[in-house]
Motif scaffolding. Sequence first.
Motif, PDB file in Angstrom:
ATOM      1  N   SER A  17       0.829  -1.203   0.000  1.00 22.68           N
ATOM      2  CA  SER A  17       0.000   0.000   0.000  1.00 22.68           C
ATOM      3  C   SER A  17       0.867   1.258   0.000  1.00 22.68           C
ATOM      4  O   SER A  17       0.637   2.201  -0.780  1.00 22.68           O
ATOM      5  N   GLN A  18       1.873   1.280   0.847  1.00 23.40           N
ATOM      6  CA  GLN A  18       2.770   2.439   0.914  1.00 23.40           C
ATOM      7  C   GLN A  18       3.572   2.590  -0.374  1.00 23.40           C
ATOM      8  O   GLN A  18       3.842   3.711  -0.821  1.00 23.40           O
ATOM      9  N   PHE A  19       3.936   1.467  -0.979  1.00 23.98           N
ATOM     10  CA  PHE A  19       4.679   1.496  -2.237  1.00 23.98           C
ATOM     11  C   PHE A  19       3.845   2.163  -3.331  1.00 23.98           C
ATOM     12  O   PHE A  19       4.342   2.992  -4.092  1.00 23.98           O
ATOM     13  N   LEU A  20       2.569   1.806  -3.417  1.00 20.63           N
ATOM     14  CA  LEU A  20       1.668   2.411  -4.401  1.00 20.63           C
ATOM     15  C   LEU A  20       1.497   3.903  -4.129  1.00 20.63           C
ATOM     16  O   LEU A  20       1.512   4.731  -5.060  1.00 20.63           O
ATOM     17  N   GLN A  21       1.342   4.259  -2.882  1.00 20.72           N
ATOM     18  CA  GLN A  21       1.145   5.660  -2.519  1.00 20.72           C
ATOM     19  C   GLN A  21       2.373   6.512  -2.821  1.00 20.72           C
ATOM     20  O   GLN A  21       2.257   7.716  -3.063  1.00 20.72           O
ATOM     21  N   SER A  22       3.536   5.877  -2.849  1.00 19.50           N
ATOM     22  CA  SER A  22       4.776   6.617  -3.139  1.00 19.50           C
ATOM     23  C   SER A  22       5.123   6.610  -4.629  1.00 19.50           C
ATOM     24  O   SER A  22       6.214   7.044  -5.013  1.00 19.50           O
ATOM     25  N   GLY A  23       4.221   6.097  -5.459  1.00 23.87           N
ATOM     26  CA  GLY A  23       4.426   6.155  -6.910  1.00 23.87           C
ATOM     27  C   GLY A  23       5.166   4.979  -7.507  1.00 23.87           C
ATOM     28  O   GLY A  23       5.664   5.069  -8.635  1.00 23.87           O
ATOM     29  N   GLU A  24       5.238   3.853  -6.782  1.00 24.20           N
ATOM     30  CA  GLU A  24       5.931   2.677  -7.288  1.00 24.20           C
ATOM     31  C   GLU A  24       4.931   1.620  -7.764  1.00 24.20           C
ATOM     32  O   GLU A  24       3.718   1.788  -7.630  1.00 24.20           O
ATOM     33  N   LEU A  25       5.449   0.514  -8.283  1.00 25.21           N
ATOM     34  CA  LEU A  25       4.628  -0.543  -8.865  1.00 25.21           C
ATOM     35  C   LEU A  25       4.468  -1.721  -7.913  1.00 25.21           C
ATOM     36  O   LEU A  25       5.417  -2.122  -7.238  1.00 25.21           O
ATOM     37  N   VAL A  26       3.261  -2.293  -7.914  1.00 22.62           N
ATOM     38  CA  VAL A  26       2.974  -3.510  -7.156  1.00 22.62           C
ATOM     39  C   VAL A  26       2.211  -4.467  -8.065  1.00 22.62           C
ATOM     40  O   VAL A  26       1.195  -4.094  -8.667  1.00 22.62           O
ATOM     41  N   ALA A  27       2.698  -5.687  -8.186  1.00 27.37           N
ATOM     42  CA  ALA A  27       1.972  -6.738  -8.903  1.00 27.37           C
ATOM     43  C   ALA A  27       1.126  -7.493  -7.893  1.00 27.37           C
ATOM     44  O   ALA A  27       1.625  -7.929  -6.859  1.00 27.37           O
ATOM     45  N   PHE A  28      -0.165  -7.643  -8.204  1.00 28.45           N
ATOM     46  CA  PHE A  28      -1.073  -8.260  -7.238  1.00 28.45           C
ATOM     47  C   PHE A  28      -2.047  -9.202  -7.951  1.00 28.45           C
ATOM     48  O   PHE A  28      -2.375  -9.009  -9.123  1.00 28.45           O
ATOM     49  N   PRO A  29      -2.518 -10.235  -7.237  1.00 30.16           N
ATOM     50  CA  PRO A  29      -3.410 -11.206  -7.853  1.00 30.16           C
ATOM     51  C   PRO A  29      -4.869 -10.759  -7.817  1.00 30.16           C
ATOM     52  O   PRO A  29      -5.315 -10.122  -6.860  1.00 30.16           O
ATOM     53  N   THR A  30      -5.607 -11.093  -8.864  1.00 31.06           N
ATOM     54  CA  THR A  30      -7.062 -10.956  -8.866  1.00 31.06           C
ATOM     55  C   THR A  30      -7.638 -12.338  -9.178  1.00 31.06           C
ATOM     56  O   THR A  30      -6.897 -13.312  -9.305  1.00 31.06           O
ATOM     57  N   GLU A  31      -8.941 -12.423  -9.343  1.00 32.43           N
ATOM     58  CA  GLU A  31      -9.532 -13.708  -9.707  1.00 32.43           C
ATOM     59  C   GLU A  31      -9.252 -14.069 -11.163  1.00 32.43           C
ATOM     60  O   GLU A  31      -9.419 -15.222 -11.570  1.00 32.43           O
ATOM     61  N   VAL A  33      -6.189 -12.644 -13.551  1.00 32.44           N
ATOM     62  CA  VAL A  33      -4.741 -12.834 -13.650  1.00 32.44           C
ATOM     63  C   VAL A  33      -4.061 -11.841 -12.700  1.00 32.44           C
ATOM     64  O   VAL A  33      -4.731 -11.034 -12.057  1.00 32.44           O
ATOM     65  N   TYR A  34      -2.735 -11.896 -12.619  1.00 32.37           N
ATOM     66  CA  TYR A  34      -1.992 -10.909 -11.836  1.00 32.37           C
ATOM     67  C   TYR A  34      -1.943  -9.587 -12.610  1.00 32.37           C
ATOM     68  O   TYR A  34      -1.697  -9.570 -13.820  1.00 32.37           O
ATOM     69  N   GLY A  35      -2.158  -8.479 -11.888  1.00 34.08           N
ATOM     70  CA  GLY A  35      -2.080  -7.158 -12.489  1.00 34.08           C
ATOM     71  C   GLY A  35      -0.832  -6.422 -12.040  1.00 34.08           C
ATOM     72  O   GLY A  35      -0.328  -6.650 -10.927  1.00 34.08           O
ATOM     73  N   LEU A  36      -0.319  -5.551 -12.916  1.00 32.36           N
ATOM     74  CA  LEU A  36       0.822  -4.691 -12.580  1.00 32.36           C
ATOM     75  C   LEU A  36       0.271  -3.313 -12.254  1.00 32.36           C
ATOM     76  O   LEU A  36      -0.107  -2.561 -13.136  1.00 32.36           O
ATOM     77  N   GLY A  37       0.197  -3.008 -10.953  1.00 35.65           N
ATOM     78  CA  GLY A  37      -0.564  -1.863 -10.500  1.00 35.65           C
ATOM     79  C   GLY A  37       0.246  -0.624 -10.193  1.00 35.65           C
ATOM     80  O   GLY A  37       1.376  -0.690  -9.720  1.00 35.65           O
ATOM     81  N   ALA A  38      -0.402   0.527 -10.452  1.00 39.51           N
ATOM     82  CA  ALA A  38       0.141   1.835 -10.072  1.00 39.51           C
ATOM     83  C   ALA A  38      -1.038   2.758  -9.772  1.00 39.51           C
ATOM     84  O   ALA A  38      -2.162   2.521 -10.227  1.00 39.51           O
ATOM     85  N   SER A 135      -4.917   0.934   0.397  1.00 40.09           N
ATOM     86  CA  SER A 135      -4.208   2.021  -0.294  1.00 40.09           C
ATOM     87  C   SER A 135      -5.091   3.242  -0.499  1.00 40.09           C
ATOM     88  O   SER A 135      -4.596   4.355  -0.669  1.00 40.09           O
ATOM     89  N   LYS A 136      -6.428   3.028  -0.538  1.00 38.57           N
ATOM     90  CA  LYS A 136      -7.396   4.105  -0.786  1.00 38.57           C
ATOM     91  C   LYS A 136      -7.157   4.778  -2.140  1.00 38.57           C
ATOM     92  O   LYS A 136      -7.423   5.965  -2.319  1.00 38.57           O
ATOM     93  N   LEU A 137      -6.649   3.990  -3.089  1.00 45.24           N
ATOM     94  CA  LEU A 137      -6.344   4.515  -4.418  1.00 45.24           C
ATOM     95  C   LEU A 137      -7.084   3.731  -5.494  1.00 45.24           C
ATOM     96  O   LEU A 137      -7.283   2.521  -5.348  1.00 45.24           O
ATOM     97  N   PRO A 138      -7.468   4.384  -6.584  1.00 46.26           N
ATOM     98  CA  PRO A 138      -7.812   3.621  -7.785  1.00 46.26           C
ATOM     99  C   PRO A 138      -6.508   3.114  -8.394  1.00 46.26           C
ATOM    100  O   PRO A 138      -5.552   3.880  -8.542  1.00 46.26           O
ATOM    101  N   ILE A 139      -6.446   1.832  -8.711  1.00 40.67           N
ATOM    102  CA  ILE A 139      -5.194   1.247  -9.187  1.00 40.67           C
ATOM    103  C   ILE A 139      -5.336   0.817 -10.644  1.00 40.67           C
ATOM    104  O   ILE A 139      -6.152  -0.052 -10.964  1.00 40.67           O
ATOM    105  N   ALA A 140      -4.564   1.458 -11.519  1.00 36.77           N
ATOM    106  CA  ALA A 140      -4.511   1.047 -12.926  1.00 36.77           C
ATOM    107  C   ALA A 140      -3.606  -0.168 -13.031  1.00 36.77           C
ATOM    108  O   ALA A 140      -2.497  -0.162 -12.497  1.00 36.77           O
ATOM    109  N   ALA A 141      -4.089  -1.214 -13.695  1.00 34.90           N
ATOM    110  CA  ALA A 141      -3.303  -2.456 -13.713  1.00 34.90           C
ATOM    111  C   ALA A 141      -3.614  -3.313 -14.931  1.00 34.90           C
ATOM    112  O   ALA A 141      -4.652  -3.974 -14.975  1.00 34.90           O
ATOM    113  N   PRO A 142      -2.704  -3.314 -15.921  1.00 37.79           N
ATOM    114  CA  PRO A 142      -2.770  -4.338 -16.965  1.00 37.79           C
ATOM    115  C   PRO A 142      -2.161  -5.626 -16.413  1.00 37.79           C
ATOM    116  O   PRO A 142      -1.720  -5.663 -15.255  1.00 37.79           O
TER     117      PRO A 142
END
Length: 361
Positions: A17-31, A33-38, A135-142
């Motif tokens: 969560s803190q990584f996303l808030q600081s402008g970095e990337l997080v890969a996370f699982p959904t139902e 596939v895995y998304g690359l989030g920012a 994170s309280k963020l909208p996360i864009a993730a392909p």
Amino acid sequence: MAKIVTALKPESLEECSQFLQSGELVAFPTETVYGLGANALDEKALEKIFLAKGRPKSDPLIVHLSGMVQAESLTEMTAFQRQCFDILGNQFWPGPLTIIVKASRYLPKIVTAGGDSVALRIPNGETALKLLSLSKLPIAAPSANKFGHVSPTKAQHVMDDLGNEEKLIILEQDHDCKIGIESTIIKIMEDYEIHLLRPGFISTFQISSILQKSNISFSLKRVKKTIVSNYSEDEKLDSPGQLLTHYSPNIESFILADKNKKNNISADIFLKSLLRKTILIDFNMKNIEYSEQVLKYYDLSKSGNNLEASKNLFSFLRQSEIEQNAEYILLPDFSEENDEELSAIFDRIYRAASGKYVAIN
């Protein structure tokens, strides 16, 4: 190097969560596939997605939300869009449906590939929802892979493709993605039309049925758009997943034409002598007669179960491309099956093979 952390530990979710808030990337699982989030509101963070994936900026991103109210600041919907959005969102979210509507003028244009529409989804899956909420963020993730490669359904798949990224956290859950292929994508137009842009596990029948019960006047069209791989970046895509070459393994792949069907598909001849260098991926034992002749045989689902097949597809493609001595992959043809879930799976197969058919001589 990227690092993998486990979603079972609360401190891992907090770190991500803190990584996303600081402008970095997080890969996370959904139902799916895995998304690359920012952070979807941080243009510099979004640039890192395109750089890490090698993704053209003409390909828009899907924005993941924690709840429908979060869509308010991201959209400027017409009355018709709002009505359909509310009905479909309340029915299918969290879940594998992406809805495209008119975007807010304040949303970074890199999200929409310069267009005026934004793709939104509330994913189903405890890990994704916890991260979005925290994170309280909208996360864009392909999808969290190199552009055009097979989509990832395991944390290790992400590491295999993006492990060299200096600042990337991969959030791992204790099981694979439940569905295994990407979401259905629809676009709610401003003129009482709804377009299906990418098939998935939410069917047009389900979508139409819900809207009809609400007495909404609409027409639903399937828009089949397939763009060749050498397209210009000036050619904007309506949604992800419209390229002919996509979800592709690193070795030559073909669809094995169904010899029992007269579908008039042009197929090259695949010599039997090549089978010993070939991975055969089957479905419902359609081509089991070749199982002893190939280097390796996989069946997406021997019982013909659609969900099992979708969950296995990308994983089997990735296993196939690293199999020692493998030079070719043959994939099953169920293009004529009258089943929307199978159509969604075959859409990925067709693009993984770049639409190439072969027949065994």
